[in-house]
Design an enzyme around this catalytic site. Sequence first.
Site, PDB file in Angstrom:
ATOM      1  N   GLY A 260       0.857  -1.234  -0.106  1.00 19.11           N
ATOM      2  CA  GLY A 260      -0.035   0.052  -0.133  1.00 19.11           C
ATOM      3  C   GLY A 260       0.607   1.112   0.144  1.00 19.11           C
ATOM      4  CG  ASP A 261       3.540   4.271   1.444  1.00 18.72           C
ATOM      5  OD1 ASP A 261       4.306   4.861   0.477  1.00 18.72           O
ATOM      6  OD2 ASP A 261       2.810   4.757   2.424  1.00 18.72           O
ATOM      7  CG  ASP A 262       7.198   5.219  -1.613  1.00 18.57           C
ATOM      8  OD1 ASP A 262       6.046   5.663  -2.468  1.00 18.57           O
ATOM      9  OD2 ASP A 262       7.275   6.106  -0.689  1.00 18.57           O
ATOM     10  CB  SER A 293       3.387   0.293  -5.222  1.00 17.97           C
ATOM     11  OG  SER A 293       2.974   1.305  -4.248  1.00 17.97           O
TER      12      SER A 293
END
Length: 480
Positions: A260-262, A293
């Site tokens: 859900g992020d980098d 992502s």
Amino acid sequence: MESLKTAKRTQVICIILLVGIIISLNTNGVESRKARNSDWFEYSAISCRAHSASLEEFGGVGDGITSNTKAFKAAIDHLSRFQSEGGSQLFVPPGKWLTGSFNLTSHFTLFLHKDAVLLASQDEKEWPVIEPLPSYGRGRDTEGGRYSSLIFGTNLTDVVITGDNGTIDGQGELWWRKFRAGELKYTRPYLIEIMYSQNIQISNLTLINSPSWNVHPVYSSSVIVQGITILAPVTSPNTDGINPDSCTNTRIEDCYIVSGDDCVAVKSGWDQYGIAYGMPTKQLIIRRLTCISPFSAVIALGSEMSGGIQDVRAEDITAIDSESGVRIKTAVGRGGFVKDVYVRRMTMKTMKWAFWITGSYGSHPDNNYDPHALPVIQNINYRDMVAENVTMAARLEGIAGDPFTGICISNVTIELTNKPKKLQWNCTDITGISSGVTPKPCELLPDHEPAKTTECNFPDNRLPVENMEVQMCSYKANYL
Ligand SMILES: *[C@@H]1O[C@H](CO)[C@@H](O)[C@H](O)[C@H]1NC(C)=O
Ligand SMILES: *[C@@H]1O[C@H](CO)[C@@H](O)[C@H](O)[C@H]1NC(C)=O
Ligand SMILES: *[C@@H]1O[C@H](CO)[C@@H](O)[C@H](O)[C@H]1NC(C)=O
Ligand SMILES: *[C@@H]1O[C@H](CO)[C@@H](O)[C@H](O)[C@H]1NC(C)=O
Ligand SMILES: *[C@@H]1O[C@H](CO)[C@@H](O)[C@H](O)[C@H]1NC(C)=O
Ligand SMILES: *[C@@H]1O[C@H](CO)[C@@H](O)[C@H](O)[C@H]1NC(C)=O
Ligand SMILES: *[C@@H]1O[C@H](CO)[C@@H](O)[C@H](O)[C@H]1NC(C)=O
């Protein structure tokens, strides 16, 4: 007479049945003893250990319900005695091992069997609250302290966290909900954090549903992260994959990350706290990474970069359905630098932006940041890339009065979606060059010598972390 016969017959049948049961029990017994005696494990590690024990020997119960926090503590306290006697290994057998945070020791290996699952406790009392990182000044989610990570190590040397693809399940759902509802008193825990340490290997594991970041080496050196699978819902908050933070000599390779992020976020502290701490992330290798992502970057540099980021080499990266490929995030007040960044052989498919640089990221720890602390962004090299189904090639935004310099992009072919942005390159406050790039870059990245192709630099010397040697270790694991 008749009834006596029947009784005798029943007796005989009973005895036969009993014998049968005993034989089958025995066979099971023999089989499990056999399995127990013949379970050999082989894996490659920076060090092999003289002593090995199983979590069960310390009261561990792998039923998914019993807390093993005390068993981990007892095991590692005991095994820490062998630090100067050849080191030790803790074997986690098949099973579901519910546990809160526990601390590692030096000259130590944690090995997860392929069918072992560490289940992170959802009871906040199982997570000690520790001080914020000095280079951040506060917790990332809330002011003040933070929950210690599930697997935590500080001031260590020679630590291996590995397995034959065993699983660490953060059971993050509850934490994500509390975070979104603003119900958390402290910053969420990470799955693995190693602090002030050196000679670290994290390999061959699957990490799922972390409450927040997955792997966070900080203030450390000589760190290798390899063969890790990281999975979290693409909408889960701040489930960054691997975040080297104020680390020297780090190698991240052969990882697969959906989060859900980098996927990889390179960091070095936040505004005035990071500037004061002054510890850069440098000599970082990222290779053979596959990332999905949709709402974040494949490789992010920042936004916390106030201690500086220098000499990052990324190659053979596959990006699928991601927001951006490489992204530099910074802001006025960050200070620090991002320089000598080299990326080559990146393949991207379905991206919003191939390249993204943001000079106005904002997000400050408090209002005491120095408005004169301007980041230095220079010598950023991207080459040999292909991308398809891209909405916009690049958005490159420096800071007015603080241009980002030495941006070089060569041999990059970006194919667009059927609904591309009209403006493909939006460049402000940057300088640099390009060569052999389609679609045609902005005027701030001129193709200097059309007759001669420029190749953006990628260093060919070896970094010390490439020389970290591994050896084959083999153990006989005893477990029930
Ligand atoms: C781990 O070590 C840290 C720092 O020494 C300490 O604050 C924390 O309570 C320890 N955690 C556990 C579970 O003992
Ligand atoms: C750990 O290392 C840091 C940095 O060198 C030092 O400030 C700290 O006192 C050390 N902590 C312990 C418990 O040794
Ligand atoms: C490890 O397990 C994950 C999750 O089951 C799987 O996707 C991955 O392919 C496995 N990796 C290896 C090397 O077997
Ligand atoms: C660990 O992962 C590496 C890839 O990084 C692979 O070559 C190796 O075979 C794996 N080892 C085990 C024991 O799964
Ligand atoms: C250009 O990049 C591609 C990979 O995208 C690579 O195969 C090719 O060799 C590169 N060309 C040059 C001249 O380096
Ligand atoms: C191309 O990208 C769009 C989003 O911009 C996506 O909806 C579509 O599925 C992608 N097409 C392919 C073939 O991957
Ligand atoms: C281009 O970037 C600048 C600076 O980020 C922004 O203000 C502007 O709106 C962008 N233009 C377009 C057309 O996207």
